[in-house]
Design a protein around this motif. Structure first.
Motif, PDB file in Angstrom:
ATOM      1  N   ARG A 139       0.894  -1.173   0.051  1.00  0.00           N
ATOM      2  CA  ARG A 139      -0.042  -0.025   0.189  1.00  0.00           C
ATOM      3  C   ARG A 139       0.989   1.235   0.043  1.00  0.00           C
ATOM      4  NH1 ARG A 139      -5.191  -0.167   1.351  1.00  0.00           N
ATOM      5  NH2 ARG A 139      -4.975   1.356   3.150  1.00  0.00           N
ATOM      6  N   GLY A 140       1.895   1.052   0.866  1.00  0.00           N
ATOM      7  CA  GLY A 140       2.846   2.449   0.884  1.00  0.00           C
ATOM      8  C   GLY A 140       3.939   2.409  -0.262  1.00  0.00           C
ATOM      9  N   SER A 141       4.123   1.461  -1.229  1.00  0.00           N
ATOM     10  CA  SER A 141       5.296   1.415  -1.922  1.00  0.00           C
ATOM     11  C   SER A 141       5.056   1.802  -2.959  1.00  0.00           C
ATOM     12  CB  SER A 141       5.887   0.028  -1.810  1.00  0.00           C
ATOM     13  OG  SER A 141       5.017  -0.862  -2.065  1.00  0.00           O
ATOM     14  N   SER A 142       5.981   2.085  -4.128  1.00  0.00           N
ATOM     15  CA  SER A 142       5.645   2.463  -5.749  1.00  0.00           C
ATOM     16  C   SER A 142       6.207   1.344  -6.416  1.00  0.00           C
ATOM     17  CB  SER A 142       6.395   3.695  -5.977  1.00  0.00           C
ATOM     18  OG  SER A 142       7.765   3.470  -5.644  1.00  0.00           O
ATOM     19  N   ARG A 148      -3.167   2.123  -2.379  1.00  0.00           N
ATOM     20  CA  ARG A 148      -3.786   3.425  -1.959  1.00  0.00           C
ATOM     21  C   ARG A 148      -4.344   4.385  -3.194  1.00  0.00           C
ATOM     22  NH1 ARG A 148       0.322   4.517   2.526  1.00  0.00           N
ATOM     23  NH2 ARG A 148      -0.279   3.366   4.276  1.00  0.00           N
ATOM     24  N   ASP A 149      -5.083   5.313  -2.877  1.00  0.00           N
ATOM     25  CA  ASP A 149      -5.138   6.382  -4.033  1.00  0.00           C
ATOM     26  C   ASP A 149      -3.866   7.008  -4.311  1.00  0.00           C
ATOM     27  OD1 ASP A 149      -7.749   6.091  -4.319  1.00  0.00           O
ATOM     28  OD2 ASP A 149      -8.486   7.468  -2.943  1.00  0.00           O
ATOM     29  N   SER A 150      -2.956   7.192  -3.325  1.00  0.00           N
ATOM     30  CA  SER A 150      -1.842   7.853  -3.408  1.00  0.00           C
ATOM     31  C   SER A 150      -0.435   6.877  -3.860  1.00  0.00           C
ATOM     32  CB  SER A 150      -1.394   8.585  -2.152  1.00  0.00           C
ATOM     33  OG  SER A 150      -1.430   7.757  -0.981  1.00  0.00           O
ATOM     34  N   THR A 151      -0.632   5.783  -3.987  1.00  0.00           N
ATOM     35  CA  THR A 151       0.325   4.945  -4.420  1.00  0.00           C
ATOM     36  C   THR A 151       0.991   5.454  -5.644  1.00  0.00           C
ATOM     37  OG1 THR A 151      -0.730   2.977  -3.263  1.00  0.00           O
ATOM     38  CG2 THR A 151       1.128   2.533  -4.897  1.00  0.00           C
ATOM     39  N   LEU A 152       2.153   5.504  -5.766  1.00  0.00           N
ATOM     40  CA  LEU A 152       3.068   5.872  -7.073  1.00  0.00           C
ATOM     41  C   LEU A 152       3.023   4.827  -8.205  1.00  0.00           C
ATOM     42  CD1 LEU A 152       5.537   8.563  -5.779  1.00  0.00           C
ATOM     43  CD2 LEU A 152       3.430   8.986  -6.691  1.00  0.00           C
TER      44      LEU A 152
END
Ligand SMILES: Nc1ccn([C@@H]2O[C@H](COP(=O)(O)OP(=O)(O)O)[C@@H](O)[C@H]2O)c(=O)n1
Ligand SMILES: [Ca+2]
Length: 456
Positions: free
Chosen positions: A350-353, A422-426
């Protein structure tokens, strides 16, 4: 859990000479000189792979006594076919090793593709093999005559053939094998086969992480990879937390050793979750036996649309919800039914790109989210924004594919509800890294050449 060893220490940094951008379109020729240390690493890699005590698909191809160490100036070629679900592609790679102490250089690649893919010829295997032959004829022109016999040719099929019955898939592979046997090239044992989905993910991950220089040196920050094909989709990454390993089903993990480090890789291929298969699933038409002049309707399609679509050799009639709802909201609900609860969601991603290619790339280009040549970095929410824009204004997008709304909605749902990003995942949208396609084919070619002792 699967386990294999993948190489030994390589020194130096990855160097890539820029070369002219390939023109857009199905046919591209890239001629470049590209010294790459990764080739040296792959050289070790195939040797060590062959010492793995697990039976692998490439085991027979890698005799343990062919580890190339001492080389003299030499040019050699490798021909790798990618028989994908939507098309068949030939990659003719040229390599040079100038002297033993110099690195292997990738001189260039000739690439050509045809559509549809082999699986569209499920009932006409000879015709399918003819498409391969036409591509192989290119190699006759591209490879110098005196090197034909030393140039191996291999075809690996992916999800399109995995979805066919064993009998139909084997008939196609047999016909292709005959084409290879009749050619002047070197035909290794098991030269025509179906590539296991896990290796598809692993080989693409290796390619991207070698090319981005993440598998050598101290500060390794490997990147995960997302491949969205026509019929299957792959997710591959290196878990950082013990907890992830504990929560992951055993058959999603592959362990290997490289550069004095041991990596446990998370990889999975979801068959039937490629973009085109997902269209059929959304339409309720994935079960091919159920098709018989039936009209499949969806709120993801333009209201007045009625059309035909051919995929995997089957004709489908599809159309919009003439009377009913259309737009992002109902479409998202339809697509969710295909995805919800079907995919494993590792918490730590979720937190990685991630690096994303194939249809992620194509649809981002189609909607001007990224430039075709440059690629770019997006957040997951960018796909959702575009999906809303397209689905809620389908009349404005009527010159684009009628499936554009469905495709963007599927990509959004796959990333968010499927994998749990997540919506913000790159997402690093990438077609090429250092001018090499982010594809499993290059990795597979290195394995092949070195296993056969063609590189020294
Ligand atoms: N050399 C290649 C081959 C396929 N692709 C992309 O892969 C997607 C099609 O996937 P595919 O036909 O290989 O399907 P699968 O068999 O992988 O499910 C499209 O987005 C193609 O543009 C690519 O970008 N480069
Ligand atoms: Ca593919």
């Amino acid at each position: 859990m699967e386990h294999f060893l993948l190489g030994r220490r390589a020194t130096g940094a990855l160097i890539a000479d820029p070369y002219s951008a390939a023109p857009r379109g199905p046919s591209r020729m890239a001629a470049s000189r590209l010294p790459i240390l990764l080739a040296v690493a792959f050289s070790s890699l195939s040797c060590i792979l062959s010492h793995s005590n697990r039976e692998m698909w490439f085991q027979d191809l890698f005799p343990p006594n062919t580890c190339p160490i001492n080389a003299k100036a030499n040019t050699f070629y490798g021909i790798m076919f990618d028989a994908g679900s939507t098309g068949t592609r030939i990659h003719i790679y040229t390599f040079v090793q100038k002297s033993p102490e110099k690195l292997i250089e990738l001189e260039g690649e000739i690439f050509e593709s045809v559509k549809p893919g082999l699986s569209a010829y499920a009932d006409q295997p000879e015709k399918g093999a003819e498409t391969v032959k036409r591509l192989l004829d290119m190699a006759i022109d591209a490879v110098p005559r005196h090197l034909w016999k030393k140039t191996p040719v291999v075809l690996k099929a992916t999800a399109g053939l995995r979805l066919l019955s064993e009998e139909k898939a084997q008939a196609l592979l047999l016909e292709v094998r005959e084409v290879f046997e009749e050619s002047p090239f070197l035909v290794p044992e098991d030269s025509v086969s179906i590539l296991d989905g896990s290796y598809e993910g692993i080989l693409a991950w290796i390619t991207v992480n070698f090319l981005t220089g993440q598998l050598s040196g101290q500060n390794q920050h490997t990147v995960g990879t997302l491949d969205l094909g026509g019929a299957s989709t792959q997710i591959t990454f290196l878990p950082r937390f013990e907890e992830t390993l504990k929560q992951t089903p055993g058959d999603f993990l592959t362990s290997f050793e490289m550069f004095n480090s041991t990596y446990k890789l998370y990889t999975h291929s979801y068959l039937g979750f490629g973009l085109k298969a997902a269209r059929l699933a959304t339409l309720g038409a994935l079960d091919m036996e159920a098709v018989g002049g039936q009209m499949f309707r969806s709120s993801c399609l333009p209201k007045q649309l009625e059309a035909e679509w051919h995929f995997g050799g089957v004709k489908y009639q599809y159309g919009g919800n003439k009377q009913g709802e259309t737009g992002f909201k109902p479409c998202y609900l339809e697509v969710l039914k295909v995805i919800k609860g079907k995919l494993h969601q590792p918490d730590e991603i979720r937190g990685s790109s991630f690096y994303a290619f194939s249809y992620y790339y194509d649809r981002a280009v189609d909607t001007n989210l990224i430039d075709y040549e440059e690629g770019g970095v997006l957040e997951v929410r960018d796909f959702e924004r575009k999906a809303k824009e397209v689905c809620d204004n389908m009349e404005r997008y009527n010159s684009a594919s009628p499936f554009l709304c469905m495709d963007l909605t599927y990509i959004t749902a796959l990333l968010k509800e499927g994998f749990g990003f997540r919506d913000s995942t790159l997402l690093q949208l990438t077609k090429k890294v250092n001018n090499i396609e982010t594809s499993w084919t290059l990795g597979a070619t290195f394995h092949l050449l070195q296993s056969l002792g063609i590189t020294y």
